[in-house]
Each structure stands twice: as C-alpha cells, then as structure tokens.
Design a protein around this motif. Sequence first.
Motif, PDB file in Angstrom:
ATOM      1  N   ARG A   1       3.636   6.591  -9.798  1.00 37.36           N
ATOM      2  CA  ARG A   1       5.045   6.712 -10.195  1.00 37.36           C
ATOM      3  C   ARG A   1       5.665   5.340 -10.459  1.00 37.36           C
ATOM      4  O   ARG A   1       6.512   5.198 -11.342  1.00 37.36           O
ATOM      5  N   ILE A   2       5.241   4.325  -9.732  1.00 35.53           N
ATOM      6  CA  ILE A   2       5.781   2.968  -9.910  1.00 35.53           C
ATOM      7  C   ILE A   2       5.340   2.368 -11.241  1.00 35.53           C
ATOM      8  O   ILE A   2       6.101   1.649 -11.902  1.00 35.53           O
ATOM      9  N   THR A   3       4.124   2.670 -11.653  1.00 42.21           N
ATOM     10  CA  THR A   3       3.537   2.044 -12.845  1.00 42.21           C
ATOM     11  C   THR A   3       3.530   2.976 -14.061  1.00 42.21           C
ATOM     12  O   THR A   3       2.977   2.621 -15.096  1.00 42.21           O
ATOM     13  N   ALA A   4       4.162   4.144 -13.959  1.00 40.57           N
ATOM     14  CA  ALA A   4       4.098   5.158 -15.020  1.00 40.57           C
ATOM     15  C   ALA A   4       4.782   4.710 -16.308  1.00 40.57           C
ATOM     16  O   ALA A   4       5.694   3.876 -16.301  1.00 40.57           O
ATOM     17  N   THR A   5       4.340   5.297 -17.413  1.00 40.27           N
ATOM     18  CA  THR A   5       4.921   5.017 -18.734  1.00 40.27           C
ATOM     19  C   THR A   5       5.573   6.290 -19.277  1.00 40.27           C
ATOM     20  O   THR A   5       5.253   7.403 -18.825  1.00 40.27           O
ATOM     21  N   PRO A   6       6.490   6.152 -20.260  1.00 45.03           N
ATOM     22  CA  PRO A   6       7.166   7.329 -20.811  1.00 45.03           C
ATOM     23  C   PRO A   6       6.183   8.378 -21.312  1.00 45.03           C
ATOM     24  O   PRO A   6       5.122   8.060 -21.846  1.00 45.03           O
ATOM     25  N   GLY A   7       6.559   9.635 -21.095  1.00 42.33           N
ATOM     26  CA  GLY A   7       5.727  10.738 -21.553  1.00 42.33           C
ATOM     27  C   GLY A   7       4.800  11.291 -20.493  1.00 42.33           C
ATOM     28  O   GLY A   7       4.233  12.375 -20.657  1.00 42.33           O
ATOM     29  N   SER A   8       4.632  10.563 -19.382  1.00 39.12           N
ATOM     30  CA  SER A   8       3.755  11.049 -18.311  1.00 39.12           C
ATOM     31  C   SER A   8       4.575  11.777 -17.247  1.00 39.12           C
ATOM     32  O   SER A   8       5.777  11.533 -17.100  1.00 39.12           O
TER      33      SER A   8
ATOM     34  N   SER B   1      -5.078   6.327  -1.533  1.00 42.54           N
ATOM     35  CA  SER B   1      -4.053   5.296  -1.439  1.00 42.54           C
ATOM     36  C   SER B   1      -4.301   4.238  -2.509  1.00 42.54           C
ATOM     37  O   SER B   1      -5.394   4.152  -3.074  1.00 42.54           O
ATOM     38  N   ALA B   2      -3.286   3.434  -2.780  1.00 40.19           N
ATOM     39  CA  ALA B   2      -3.425   2.364  -3.772  1.00 40.19           C
ATOM     40  C   ALA B   2      -2.510   1.208  -3.402  1.00 40.19           C
ATOM     41  O   ALA B   2      -1.426   1.408  -2.831  1.00 40.19           O
TER      42      ALA B   2
ATOM     43  N   LEU C   1      11.698   5.762 -10.316  1.00 38.26           N
ATOM     44  CA  LEU C   1      10.981   4.697  -9.620  1.00 38.26           C
ATOM     45  C   LEU C   1      10.292   3.749 -10.605  1.00 38.26           C
ATOM     46  O   LEU C   1      10.308   2.534 -10.417  1.00 38.26           O
ATOM     47  N   ALA C   2       9.702   4.298 -11.660  1.00 39.44           N
ATOM     48  CA  ALA C   2       9.057   3.461 -12.682  1.00 39.44           C
ATOM     49  C   ALA C   2      10.080   2.554 -13.358  1.00 39.44           C
ATOM     50  O   ALA C   2       9.847   1.353 -13.543  1.00 39.44           O
TER      51      ALA C   2
ATOM     52  N   MET D   1       0.848  -1.192   0.000  1.00 46.88           N
ATOM     53  CA  MET D   1       0.000   0.000   0.000  1.00 46.88           C
ATOM     54  C   MET D   1       0.887   1.246   0.000  1.00 46.88           C
ATOM     55  O   MET D   1       1.811   1.364   0.807  1.00 46.88           O
ATOM     56  N   PHE D   2       0.571   2.157  -0.915  1.00 41.76           N
ATOM     57  CA  PHE D   2       1.277   3.432  -1.005  1.00 41.76           C
ATOM     58  C   PHE D   2       0.266   4.567  -1.126  1.00 41.76           C
ATOM     59  O   PHE D   2      -0.913   4.337  -1.406  1.00 41.76           O
ATOM     60  N   GLN D   3       0.750   5.803  -0.985  1.00 43.89           N
ATOM     61  CA  GLN D   3      -0.036   6.926  -1.463  1.00 43.89           C
ATOM     62  C   GLN D   3      -0.258   6.717  -2.961  1.00 43.89           C
ATOM     63  O   GLN D   3       0.632   6.243  -3.679  1.00 43.89           O
ATOM     64  N   ARG D   4      -1.430   7.076  -3.452  1.00 37.19           N
ATOM     65  CA  ARG D   4      -1.752   6.831  -4.861  1.00 37.19           C
ATOM     66  C   ARG D   4      -0.724   7.477  -5.786  1.00 37.19           C
ATOM     67  O   ARG D   4      -0.363   6.909  -6.830  1.00 37.19           O
ATOM     68  N   GLU D   5      -0.237   8.642  -5.405  1.00 35.77           N
ATOM     69  CA  GLU D   5       0.768   9.341  -6.217  1.00 35.77           C
ATOM     70  C   GLU D   5       2.024   8.483  -6.402  1.00 35.77           C
ATOM     71  O   GLU D   5       2.604   8.428  -7.491  1.00 35.77           O
ATOM     72  N   VAL D   6       2.442   7.786  -5.348  1.00 36.60           N
ATOM     73  CA  VAL D   6       3.619   6.913  -5.441  1.00 36.60           C
ATOM     74  C   VAL D   6       3.299   5.693  -6.313  1.00 36.60           C
ATOM     75  O   VAL D   6       4.112   5.271  -7.130  1.00 36.60           O
TER      76      VAL D   6
END
Length: 281
Positions: A159-166, A201-202, A172-173, A151-156
């Motif tokens: 960041r873990i699952t982000a793709t290029p351009g975002s 959270s997520a 971290l991604a 469990m993390f803050q949704r913002e984190v």
Amino acid sequence: MSGIDNLPPLREVIATHGLAAKKSLGQNFLLDLNLTAKIARLAGDVKTADVLEVGPGPGGLTRGLLAEGARRVLAIEKDPRCLPALAEISAAYPDRLEVIGGDALEVDPLAHLTPPIKIAANLPYNVGTELLVRWLTPPQWPPFWDTLTLMFQREVALRITATPGSKAYGRLALLAQWRSDPRIVLELPPEAFSPPPKVNSAVVHLTALPAPRYPADPATLNRVVSTAFNQRRKMLRSALKSLHPDIEDILQSAGIKPTERAEQVGLEAFCALARALDAAG
C-alpha cells in the motif's frame, strides 16, 4: 555467542528473560541476527547518525544497528519485560544505547536525539501504520528524520509503494510518495519470526524529500485524498461533492475527468486538485 557481538543468541535471551511474544502488543520477534544485521545495513550509513528504534523487543535489530556502528541508538519499548535484556545490550555498548520504557505514540524522542537522525524498526503490527502517518505528517517539512527503514506486513508495504490503478493504491501511497521516496528493500516469510505471523512481511525504506514532490497545502490535500478514497468506487464528481458545490468545474480545471475514480488519479493530479480547491475558496 552470536556472530555479530559477544552477547548470547536471541533464543537464549528470550528464554532467560521469559519473553514469550504477546499478541496484544503486536509482537513477532525476528531471531536471526544475520537478518537483523541485514536490515540495519539497509538503513544506510548509520555511523554518523542517531537512530530511533521503536519496539526493539529482545534487541535483535538494536544489536545489528550498534554492530554496524550507529553513533547512538534510542530504543523505545512498551513491554517492561524486555528492559533487562536491552540493559545488557546497553552495557555491551557503553554510551551508545539509550532505552526509554514507554509507548512510542506518547514519547517525544527529539529531546534524546541529535541530527542527522534515521528511524529503523521492526514495528509492532498494531501501531505501525499510525506511526508512519505521524512521521510523514509533521507540522514542518523537512522532518526530523532523513530516512525510515521499517518492517510492515507485506500488504501494508504494498500500500505504501502502490501506483495508480492497483487495488493497493490509496491514501497511504499518496501520503508516502508526496514527501518521500519509498521502496520495498526486503521481503521475509512468516517462519523468519517467532511466533510466525499469518502473513509475509516486508521492509520499506523511505528517504525524505527536501520538499514535497508537487506543491499543495497539506491539510487540503489530506482532505481531498481522504474524501476521495472513502468512496473509492464512486466517480469523483460524486465522491467529492461535499468539498465544493462546483466540484465538477474544479476537477476539470485540475485536468481530472469528473467521471474518474480515486484509484485512477495520480499524485500530481491530486496536488493540482488541492490547489484548485484552495483557489476556488
């Protein structure tokens, strides 16, 4: 009594043991045992695994993991106020819960765990990212864990699952996606917690890959990615010039335009750049 075991509801546990959440410890307790049981199920089949849990607090997720049949749970808890409540859970599940009082950043859990090992935790907000980075960067790969359900803050989580351009895309991604398969499996609103945090959270589930997705030296890749994103607004030929005097040629040999910025470059290209840098010496 709660619906998943014969122990008291979490609000009662918190009241009995005086467990008001401490902001200094990054504590936000998840009180709905149906939700903690759902998170335990998201960790996958725990019946044949040992589970490491960090920051169990009053033990909501701990109870979920044990009720789901976890072979053993090792819980590391920094707050001594929580230890009596966790001892009650240990008594209800004989020989299946071990609790260590201490800081997860300083405790080596491996002496207490038998593979296969999963990690599941409602991580304290103030140490969550640091622990994730440690678990993703061990000296040897594959790591000691098979999966992480955190469990993390949704913002984190983004960041873990982000793709290029975002905007969320960064070190971290790349770190997470190079060696694991991360995905967001559950989102929770602030009111699910006590006290409610200011953010959503997520839960992120990460499955360790048997080998990194693309070949690269870990230290070189980390240096390239860190340097690139420290100056993410700059073109790479400027942001990375400290790494090598011929950085423009090296970028082009890796198939990267020197005028691109870090957030435009995918994982495979960053790995190619790390290899090209090592080859250039």
